[in-house]
Design a protein around this motif. Structure first.
Motif, PDB file in Angstrom:
ATOM      1  N   THR A 240       0.818  -1.221   0.000  1.00  0.00           N
ATOM      2  CA  THR A 240       0.000   0.000   0.000  1.00  0.00           C
ATOM      3  C   THR A 240       0.850   1.269   0.000  1.00  0.00           C
ATOM      4  O   THR A 240       0.304   2.368   0.048  1.00  0.00           O
ATOM      5  N   ALA A 241       2.155   1.124  -0.048  1.00  0.00           N
ATOM      6  CA  ALA A 241       3.048   2.281   0.065  1.00  0.00           C
ATOM      7  C   ALA A 241       3.015   3.147  -1.192  1.00  0.00           C
ATOM      8  O   ALA A 241       2.700   2.691  -2.290  1.00  0.00           O
ATOM      9  N   THR A 242       3.376   4.405  -1.008  1.00  0.00           N
ATOM     10  CA  THR A 242       3.576   5.332  -2.127  1.00  0.00           C
ATOM     11  C   THR A 242       5.052   5.357  -2.472  1.00  0.00           C
ATOM     12  O   THR A 242       5.898   5.583  -1.592  1.00  0.00           O
ATOM     13  N   GLN A 243       5.382   5.106  -3.739  1.00  0.00           N
ATOM     14  CA  GLN A 243       6.778   5.161  -4.168  1.00  0.00           C
ATOM     15  C   GLN A 243       7.061   6.554  -4.716  1.00  0.00           C
ATOM     16  O   GLN A 243       6.422   7.002  -5.657  1.00  0.00           O
ATOM     17  N   HIS A 244       8.043   7.231  -4.129  1.00  0.00           N
ATOM     18  CA  HIS A 244       8.330   8.613  -4.490  1.00  0.00           C
ATOM     19  C   HIS A 244       9.388   8.733  -5.584  1.00  0.00           C
ATOM     20  O   HIS A 244       9.435   9.743  -6.292  1.00  0.00           O
ATOM     21  N   GLN A 245      10.232   7.745  -5.711  1.00  0.00           N
ATOM     22  CA  GLN A 245      11.303   7.837  -6.708  1.00  0.00           C
ATOM     23  C   GLN A 245      11.898   6.462  -6.953  1.00  0.00           C
ATOM     24  O   GLN A 245      11.630   5.512  -6.225  1.00  0.00           O
ATOM     25  N   GLY A 246      12.703   6.379  -7.987  1.00  0.00           N
ATOM     26  CA  GLY A 246      13.417   5.145  -8.291  1.00  0.00           C
ATOM     27  C   GLY A 246      12.656   4.254  -9.250  1.00  0.00           C
ATOM     28  O   GLY A 246      11.463   4.422  -9.483  1.00  0.00           O
ATOM     29  N   LYS A 247      13.360   3.278  -9.821  1.00  0.00           N
ATOM     30  CA  LYS A 247      12.747   2.361 -10.773  1.00  0.00           C
ATOM     31  C   LYS A 247      11.801   1.400 -10.065  1.00  0.00           C
ATOM     32  O   LYS A 247      11.720   1.377  -8.841  1.00  0.00           O
ATOM     33  N   GLU A 248      11.083   0.613 -10.858  1.00  0.00           N
ATOM     34  CA  GLU A 248      10.127  -0.331 -10.303  1.00  0.00           C
ATOM     35  C   GLU A 248      10.792  -1.288  -9.322  1.00  0.00           C
ATOM     36  O   GLU A 248      11.926  -1.708  -9.518  1.00  0.00           O
ATOM     37  N   LEU A 249      10.046  -1.639  -8.289  1.00  0.00           N
ATOM     38  CA  LEU A 249      10.527  -2.639  -7.349  1.00  0.00           C
ATOM     39  C   LEU A 249      10.589  -4.001  -8.022  1.00  0.00           C
ATOM     40  O   LEU A 249       9.714  -4.362  -8.818  1.00  0.00           O
ATOM     41  N   SER A 250      11.598  -4.765  -7.692  1.00  0.00           N
ATOM     42  CA  SER A 250      11.729  -6.124  -8.209  1.00  0.00           C
ATOM     43  C   SER A 250      11.083  -7.103  -7.230  1.00  0.00           C
ATOM     44  O   SER A 250      10.673  -6.738  -6.121  1.00  0.00           O
ATOM     45  N   TYR A 251      10.999  -8.351  -7.638  1.00  0.00           N
ATOM     46  CA  TYR A 251      10.473  -9.415  -6.773  1.00  0.00           C
ATOM     47  C   TYR A 251      11.240  -9.442  -5.448  1.00  0.00           C
ATOM     48  O   TYR A 251      10.650  -9.459  -4.367  1.00  0.00           O
ATOM     49  N   ASN A 252      12.567  -9.450  -5.529  1.00  0.00           N
ATOM     50  CA  ASN A 252      13.389  -9.506  -4.313  1.00  0.00           C
ATOM     51  C   ASN A 252      13.261  -8.232  -3.490  1.00  0.00           C
ATOM     52  O   ASN A 252      13.273  -8.278  -2.257  1.00  0.00           O
ATOM     53  N   LYS A 350      19.738  10.535  -5.660  1.00  0.00           N
ATOM     54  CA  LYS A 350      20.098   9.116  -5.720  1.00  0.00           C
ATOM     55  C   LYS A 350      19.054   8.409  -6.592  1.00  0.00           C
ATOM     56  O   LYS A 350      18.094   7.814  -6.101  1.00  0.00           O
ATOM     57  N   LYS A 351      19.229   8.468  -7.904  1.00  0.00           N
ATOM     58  CA  LYS A 351      18.177   8.029  -8.826  1.00  0.00           C
ATOM     59  C   LYS A 351      17.863   6.538  -8.715  1.00  0.00           C
ATOM     60  O   LYS A 351      16.758   6.106  -9.068  1.00  0.00           O
ATOM     61  N   ASN A 352      18.802   5.733  -8.249  1.00  0.00           N
ATOM     62  CA  ASN A 352      18.557   4.297  -8.149  1.00  0.00           C
ATOM     63  C   ASN A 352      17.947   3.871  -6.817  1.00  0.00           C
ATOM     64  O   ASN A 352      17.629   2.704  -6.625  1.00  0.00           O
ATOM     65  N   LEU A 353      17.803   4.812  -5.898  1.00  0.00           N
ATOM     66  CA  LEU A 353      17.227   4.497  -4.591  1.00  0.00           C
ATOM     67  C   LEU A 353      15.711   4.660  -4.650  1.00  0.00           C
ATOM     68  O   LEU A 353      15.204   5.668  -5.133  1.00  0.00           O
ATOM     69  N   ARG A 354      14.987   3.664  -4.160  1.00  0.00           N
ATOM     70  CA  ARG A 354      13.529   3.772  -4.091  1.00  0.00           C
ATOM     71  C   ARG A 354      13.126   4.230  -2.698  1.00  0.00           C
ATOM     72  O   ARG A 354      13.563   3.648  -1.701  1.00  0.00           O
ATOM     73  N   LEU A 355      12.303   5.245  -2.617  1.00  0.00           N
ATOM     74  CA  LEU A 355      11.778   5.728  -1.346  1.00  0.00           C
ATOM     75  C   LEU A 355      10.285   5.435  -1.303  1.00  0.00           C
ATOM     76  O   LEU A 355       9.527   5.854  -2.174  1.00  0.00           O
ATOM     77  N   LEU A 356       9.876   4.705  -0.258  1.00  0.00           N
ATOM     78  CA  LEU A 356       8.473   4.362  -0.070  1.00  0.00           C
ATOM     79  C   LEU A 356       7.980   4.927   1.254  1.00  0.00           C
ATOM     80  O   LEU A 356       8.681   4.864   2.267  1.00  0.00           O
ATOM     81  N   THR A 357       6.765   5.477   1.245  1.00  0.00           N
ATOM     82  CA  THR A 357       6.140   5.919   2.492  1.00  0.00           C
ATOM     83  C   THR A 357       4.793   5.229   2.644  1.00  0.00           C
ATOM     84  O   THR A 357       4.113   4.934   1.654  1.00  0.00           O
ATOM     85  N   THR A 358       4.403   4.979   3.895  1.00  0.00           N
ATOM     86  CA  THR A 358       3.255   4.112   4.164  1.00  0.00           C
ATOM     87  C   THR A 358       2.129   4.764   4.955  1.00  0.00           C
ATOM     88  O   THR A 358       1.067   4.148   5.120  1.00  0.00           O
ATOM     89  N   ASP A 359       2.339   5.955   5.493  1.00  0.00           N
ATOM     90  CA  ASP A 359       1.325   6.617   6.323  1.00  0.00           C
ATOM     91  C   ASP A 359       0.938   5.779   7.542  1.00  0.00           C
ATOM     92  O   ASP A 359      -0.213   5.789   7.974  1.00  0.00           O
ATOM     93  N   GLY A 360       1.885   5.060   8.090  1.00  0.00           N
ATOM     94  CA  GLY A 360       1.615   4.282   9.293  1.00  0.00           C
ATOM     95  C   GLY A 360       2.462   3.036   9.334  1.00  0.00           C
ATOM     96  O   GLY A 360       3.097   2.662   8.344  1.00  0.00           O
ATOM     97  N   LEU A 361       2.497   2.395  10.486  1.00  0.00           N
ATOM     98  CA  LEU A 361       3.207   1.130  10.648  1.00  0.00           C
ATOM     99  C   LEU A 361       2.226  -0.024  10.560  1.00  0.00           C
ATOM    100  O   LEU A 361       1.014   0.144  10.752  1.00  0.00           O
ATOM    101  N   ALA A 362       2.735  -1.201  10.267  1.00  0.00           N
ATOM    102  CA  ALA A 362       1.906  -2.405  10.235  1.00  0.00           C
ATOM    103  C   ALA A 362       1.687  -2.893  11.661  1.00  0.00           C
ATOM    104  O   ALA A 362       2.652  -3.095  12.399  1.00  0.00           O
ATOM    105  N   ASP A 363       0.443  -3.071  12.049  1.00  0.00           N
ATOM    106  CA  ASP A 363       0.151  -3.561  13.400  1.00  0.00           C
ATOM    107  C   ASP A 363       0.670  -4.990  13.524  1.00  0.00           C
ATOM    108  O   ASP A 363       0.176  -5.898  12.847  1.00  0.00           O
TER     109      ASP A 363
END
Length: 528
Positions: A240-252, A350-363
């Motif tokens: 459910t995270a928002t990705q702010h930058q970087g290429k698509e996430l891979s499986y790993n 850092k163009k290769n770094l992916r930054l994700l934000t979640t608006d909360g922690l997982a309970d």
């Protein structure tokens, strides 16, 4: 069945009204007769469109609070009749049934009701009956009928009508039929899984459903196809995270980011900043700190080599100082509940770094299923949400842990829950200083963790190993005293383990001989 099928009559009944008016207008402009029900009909009429109520077609009004409205031979006969079958055509004429060439249905919002924790009665009312029946009828007859269950497919249908003079191709109808059956299967899966929870016993048949979130370039390795599906639970995390930058996430990336975020979510942000660094699904550094920057630095100092190209998870919003520190090493993904604008600006370079934000922690205490495929079947279990407090611990040695040792033991135990078995975790002052993961022998995990701690001490120019004065967590009992003795030789002063071995007395005696404090949890945290 023919390749091109004309579209002259459409039945629209949707809970999600996104794009409905535009679709209705486009169909009406082509002379398509619109049939509809309830709120969908009202929305179309409010837009100035001419709509015929399904009740007028069937001769029966909606009844029983809308539970019965489309379950009628006039509707299903219009959907299921084979256009090239003389007997079917004769039956349609005899019973005054007109064909329906397009069905647009997206079902009652059962999953949304589930996600918000609706009461039992509301959940029952959100189980759609007529919608799935129409979808399945239309999909079965896709040789002639077009069925649409997702808003994102409206454009494809309209494009074909434009290209083929008001007709759709068999290829499109077949693809949409598959999408339709997958949708009803996922819908029924959600209902069945929910009811299994209400009944409180394993269901006789278990199904799993999800919506495609991303087609992945490949899986764990380039020769493996892969995709990412979401379950609609809206639980904070990588799905459910928002990705702010970087290429698509891979499986790993997705797998490791999930592991990192689940671990860091164990640490309440109200009790201070925490950071977890993951490599190949195992923690290589976890720490608390007075600031987020300090927590990251202490986690990084556990194993700087493994942290290179790792995944970083934070339990508080990323700030500029921490972002600057993280930027000093190559990192694949950073995930946090939020990120300051200044921190995002720093990562922007850092163009290769992916930054994700979640608006909360997982309970960490929310129940869920863990599923693993095996040859010929599936293993299904409750997710490990077990947690312990000081009151759950049993001191089994002559010496009880000090207050600081007890705090570190609980920290180490939390981390051990997220490390592949056999897991051994050395912790000192709220930070991991050695992690041994996934070994066939517990004593080997103990030695590996100690050796990595010694290597880091040497690299940092420290006179003593990082494990000097540390505590140790073992995810399962020590079957022999050798692992405990190895930990003591590395400088550990206290241990936490489940207990329950036939040689517990031998292990306790070895702890007493070494002057160690040891507590039993009565709970195991195997993670394979």
């Amino acid at each position: 069945m023919t390749d091109l099928a004309p579209l002259r009559r459409a039945l629209l009944s949707v809970s999600d009204k996104t794009g409905l008016v535009e679709l209705g207008q486009a169909l009406a402009a082509r002379g398509v007769e619109l049939l509809s029900t309830g709120g969908t009909a009202k929305a179309l009429r409010d837009a100035g469109l001419n709509v015929r109520d399904v009740a007028d077609v069937t001769g029966f009004p909606e009844m029983m609070d809308g539970r019965v409205k489309t379950l009628h031979p006039v509707v299903h006969g219009g959907l299921l009749a084979l256009r090239d079958n003389d007997d079917h055509q004769a039956a349609m004429e005899a019973h005054q049934i007109s064909p329906i060439d397009l069905v647009v249905v997206n079902l009652y919002p059962f999953e949304a009701a589930l996600a918000k924790g609706a009461a039992y009665a509301e959940m029952i009312e959100n189980i759609d009956i007529g919608g799935p029946a129409m979808i399945r009828s239309a999909a079965k007859n896709h040789g002639f009928v077009t069925v649409v269950v997702d808003v994102e497919d409206y454009a494809a249908v309209l494009a074909e009508l434009e290209t083929h003079g008001g007709q759709t191709t068999y290829a499109l109808r077949q693809r949409l039929a598959q999408t339709a059956y997958a949708r009803t299967a996922a819908y029924d899966t959600a209902v069945g899984t929910w009811m299994a929870g209400e009944v409180g016993q394993p269901p006789r048949r278990r199904t799993f459903g999800g919506a495609l979130a991303q087609s992945l370039r490949y899986g764990e390795n380039p020769h493996q196809a892969a995709a990412f599906y979401t379950d609609g639970s809206n639980r904070p995390g990588v799905a459910t995270a928002t990705q702010h930058q970087g290429k698509e996430l891979s499986y790993n990336n997705i797998n490791d980011t999930d592991a990192a975020f689940e671990l860091v979510s164990e640490f309440d942000p109200a009790q201070g900043p925490a950071c977890a660094i993951i490599k190949h699904a195992n923690p290589c550094g976890v720490a608390r700190g007075k600031t987020l920057k300090e927590a990251y630095g202490r986690a990084f100092d556990c194993d700087r080599t493994s942290a290179f190209g790792g995944i970083i998870a934070l339990n508080q919003p990323l700030d500029a100082a921490t972002a600057e520190e993280i930027s000093g090493i190559f990192t694949e993904v950073v995930i946090a509940p939020g990120a300051e604008e200044a921190a995002r600006d720093i990562f922007g370079a850092k163009k290769n770094l992916r930054l994700l934000t979640t608006d909360g922690l997982a309970d960490p205490e929310v129940a869920a299923l863990a599923v693993r495929q095996v040859s010929g079947g599936y293993l299904v279990q409750d997710k490990d949400i077990g947690r312990i407090t000081v009151d759950d611990l049993k001191v089994v040695t002559k010496r009880a842990p000090s207050e600081q040792e007890m705090a570190d033991l609980l920290f180490a135990w939390t981390v051990a829950k997220h490390v592949k078995s056999n897991a051994i975790i050395y912790v000192k002052d709220g930070a991991t200083v050695g992690v041994g993961a996934g070994q066939m022998s517990r004593v080997d995990s103990t030695r590996i963790a100690a050796r990595k701690a010694q290597d880091m001490a040497d690299a940092m120019g420290l006179p003593a190993p990082l494990t000097q004065g540390s505590v140790v967590a073992s995810d399962a009992f020590f079957p022999f005293a050798d692992g405990l003795i190895t930990a003591a030789e590395a400088g550990a002063t206290a241990l936490i383990q489940p207990g329950g071995s036939m040689r517990d007395d031998e292990v306790i005696a070895a702890a007493d001989d070494a002057g160690l404090a040891m507590v039993f949890t009565g709970m195991r945290h195997f993670r394979h």
